[in-house]
Design a protein around this motif. Sequence first.
Motif, PDB file in Angstrom:
ATOM      1  N   SER A  31       0.828  -1.204   0.000  1.00  0.00           N
ATOM      2  CA  SER A  31       0.000   0.000   0.000  1.00  0.00           C
ATOM      3  C   SER A  31       0.866   1.260   0.000  1.00  0.00           C
ATOM      4  O   SER A  31       1.954   1.293   0.579  1.00  0.00           O
ATOM      5  CB  SER A  31      -0.938   0.018   1.206  1.00  0.00           C
ATOM      6  N   VAL A  32       0.390   2.285  -0.683  1.00  0.00           N
ATOM      7  CA  VAL A  32       1.106   3.553  -0.778  1.00  0.00           C
ATOM      8  C   VAL A  32       0.442   4.547   0.170  1.00  0.00           C
ATOM      9  O   VAL A  32      -0.787   4.600   0.282  1.00  0.00           O
ATOM     10  CB  VAL A  32       1.141   4.060  -2.238  1.00  0.00           C
ATOM     11  N   LYS A  33       1.275   5.343   0.876  1.00  0.00           N
ATOM     12  CA  LYS A  33       0.796   6.245   1.917  1.00  0.00           C
ATOM     13  C   LYS A  33       0.862   7.698   1.454  1.00  0.00           C
ATOM     14  O   LYS A  33       1.383   8.004   0.393  1.00  0.00           O
ATOM     15  CB  LYS A  33       1.633   6.049   3.181  1.00  0.00           C
ATOM     16  N   GLU A  34       0.325   8.590   2.288  1.00  0.00           N
ATOM     17  CA  GLU A  34       0.356  10.013   1.979  1.00  0.00           C
ATOM     18  C   GLU A  34       1.795  10.506   1.887  1.00  0.00           C
ATOM     19  O   GLU A  34       2.695  10.014   2.576  1.00  0.00           O
ATOM     20  CB  GLU A  34      -0.396  10.810   3.039  1.00  0.00           C
ATOM     21  N   SER A  35       2.013  11.515   1.058  1.00  0.00           N
ATOM     22  CA  SER A  35       3.361  11.997   0.771  1.00  0.00           C
ATOM     23  C   SER A  35       4.049  12.550   2.022  1.00  0.00           C
ATOM     24  O   SER A  35       3.408  13.146   2.893  1.00  0.00           O
ATOM     25  CB  SER A  35       3.323  13.079  -0.306  1.00  0.00           C
ATOM     26  N   THR A  36       5.348  12.318   2.082  1.00  0.00           N
ATOM     27  CA  THR A  36       6.182  12.869   3.155  1.00  0.00           C
ATOM     28  C   THR A  36       7.115  13.954   2.634  1.00  0.00           C
ATOM     29  O   THR A  36       7.633  14.754   3.409  1.00  0.00           O
ATOM     30  CB  THR A  36       7.030  11.757   3.789  1.00  0.00           C
ATOM     31  N   GLY A  37       7.354  13.958   1.320  1.00  0.00           N
ATOM     32  CA  GLY A  37       8.196  14.976   0.694  1.00  0.00           C
ATOM     33  C   GLY A  37       7.467  15.612  -0.466  1.00  0.00           C
ATOM     34  O   GLY A  37       6.689  14.946  -1.168  1.00  0.00           O
ATOM     35  N   PHE A  38       7.704  16.915  -0.683  1.00  0.00           N
ATOM     36  CA  PHE A  38       6.962  17.635  -1.718  1.00  0.00           C
ATOM     37  C   PHE A  38       7.740  18.877  -2.123  1.00  0.00           C
ATOM     38  O   PHE A  38       8.408  19.507  -1.298  1.00  0.00           O
ATOM     39  CB  PHE A  38       5.586  18.049  -1.187  1.00  0.00           C
ATOM     40  N   ASP A  39       7.648  19.237  -3.417  1.00  0.00           N
ATOM     41  CA  ASP A  39       8.191  20.524  -3.868  1.00  0.00           C
ATOM     42  C   ASP A  39       7.396  21.037  -5.060  1.00  0.00           C
ATOM     43  O   ASP A  39       7.039  20.260  -5.957  1.00  0.00           O
ATOM     44  CB  ASP A  39       9.667  20.408  -4.257  1.00  0.00           C
ATOM     45  N   GLN A  40       7.143  22.335  -5.043  1.00  0.00           N
ATOM     46  CA  GLN A  40       6.541  23.027  -6.179  1.00  0.00           C
ATOM     47  C   GLN A  40       7.643  23.682  -6.979  1.00  0.00           C
ATOM     48  O   GLN A  40       8.299  24.609  -6.508  1.00  0.00           O
ATOM     49  CB  GLN A  40       5.545  24.084  -5.708  1.00  0.00           C
ATOM     50  N   GLN A  41       7.898  23.178  -8.184  1.00  0.00           N
ATOM     51  CA  GLN A  41       8.909  23.784  -9.039  1.00  0.00           C
ATOM     52  C   GLN A  41       8.367  25.094  -9.610  1.00  0.00           C
ATOM     53  O   GLN A  41       7.162  25.310  -9.649  1.00  0.00           O
ATOM     54  CB  GLN A  41       9.328  22.790 -10.128  1.00  0.00           C
ATOM     55  N   THR A  42       9.280  25.966 -10.045  1.00  0.00           N
ATOM     56  CA  THR A  42       8.881  27.302 -10.495  1.00  0.00           C
ATOM     57  C   THR A  42       9.617  27.673 -11.771  1.00  0.00           C
ATOM     58  O   THR A  42      10.612  27.052 -12.137  1.00  0.00           O
ATOM     59  CB  THR A  42       9.198  28.360  -9.418  1.00  0.00           C
ATOM     60  N   GLY A  43       9.100  28.705 -12.442  1.00  0.00           N
ATOM     61  CA  GLY A  43       9.805  29.250 -13.590  1.00  0.00           C
ATOM     62  C   GLY A  43       9.141  28.949 -14.913  1.00  0.00           C
ATOM     63  O   GLY A  43       8.139  28.236 -14.998  1.00  0.00           O
ATOM     64  N   SER A  44       9.715  29.507 -15.974  1.00  0.00           N
ATOM     65  CA  SER A  44       9.226  29.332 -17.337  1.00  0.00           C
ATOM     66  C   SER A  44      10.414  29.493 -18.271  1.00  0.00           C
ATOM     67  O   SER A  44      11.536  29.742 -17.836  1.00  0.00           O
ATOM     68  CB  SER A  44       8.143  30.367 -17.660  1.00  0.00           C
ATOM     69  N   SER A  45      10.152  29.351 -19.578  1.00  0.00           N
ATOM     70  CA  SER A  45      11.233  29.534 -20.539  1.00  0.00           C
ATOM     71  C   SER A  45      10.663  30.067 -21.845  1.00  0.00           C
ATOM     72  O   SER A  45       9.592  30.671 -21.861  1.00  0.00           O
ATOM     73  CB  SER A  45      12.017  28.228 -20.735  1.00  0.00           C
TER      74      SER A  45
END
Length: 376
Positions: free
Chosen positions: A150-164
């Motif tokens: 079984s897979v559990k709720e996330s413990t690590g997270f990041d919102q990447q940013t930027g454009s090109s």
Amino acid sequence: MLLLLALFCFTMDAWRWPWSSKASPTLVYVGTYTGEGATDSKGIYAFSFDDAKSVITPLGLAVATTNASYVLIHPSQKYVFAVNEQDDGKVVAFKVASTQTGQLTLINDQSSRGSGPCYLSTNKAGNYIFVANYNSGTVAALPVDTTDGSVKESTGFDQQTGSSVNPDRQTSPHAHCILLDKREEYAVSADLGSDQIYSYRFTPADGTLERAGITKVPEPGNGPRHLVFSDDQEFVYVMNELMSSITVFKYSPIMQPVQTISTLPSNFTAFNTGAEVLVHPTSGKFLYATNRGHDSIAVFSVDRGTGLLSLIQHMSVQGRTPRNFNILPDGNHLIVANQDSNNLVVFSIDTTTGRLTATGATAEVKTPTCIKFLNT
């Protein structure tokens, strides 16, 4: 005497002693799109591949699930994970119910912490899954209970940013992959939308991801998609989707570019996007990459000292839009998934030269997007 010898040989064959046994077929799982334009596809399909005969045999639908565009086999070989590539992205866990038929049974699902999940990877212990969400430009680490899959709720997270610079594809971040380096100290993620490679320090004790650095790809508009490490972790090979090229980085884990090489023939001028990139699993001497438009696999030799690539071959995939491929663990065969022509095509690999040869073995499946192997 001859009768006794014949009886002895028959007994050995019947018991299939280890030194006389034949290799078992490989179970192949194929993820597919099931949404608009792919209504005949229902989820993950199973195939059996006989390496000795180069024969691929369909086993049918393994499990029904939505937009399983990327599939992952657990290190224990007991569980299979897939993304549900949709607005409310999910990571879904399945148990391998039968290694004969490939049937999967649902364990549970968990939020991918973003929209449009498109890539999964795991650590060697199999107690964490890493997911990249393309639409939202987020990445996450999710624990796995290795006793039941079984897979559990996330413990690590990041919102990447930027454009090109690409107005159609790069107005916001688009995380397209995330995987641990071979020492499992850092997770590395390619962001197609911002032309950046993110590095995260991974702490297995609590499953957190901490930003450690960001590397810009050499040219704006490259659109990094997938990446793979050399077997000694000295180099990283990044597929640039939008420019159809491979950038070679020296890895320490600081990333320094040393080469960018096209995946296309010099005389090809039509539209193309790059897709998958893999290093040969047993020798590390060859690299393979798919072209969608030219509809080919580019084959390169790898200089093990410098990491530099040299083109060997372009091989037609005998279909359209080769989104994904995989190489059998023994390194003798490659199977490519042609998304828009709805077929799998098998190639043999010359392990001395790296060159591909079509075996003539093919199989039909609607909108194939990912190929993974389970040893039965």
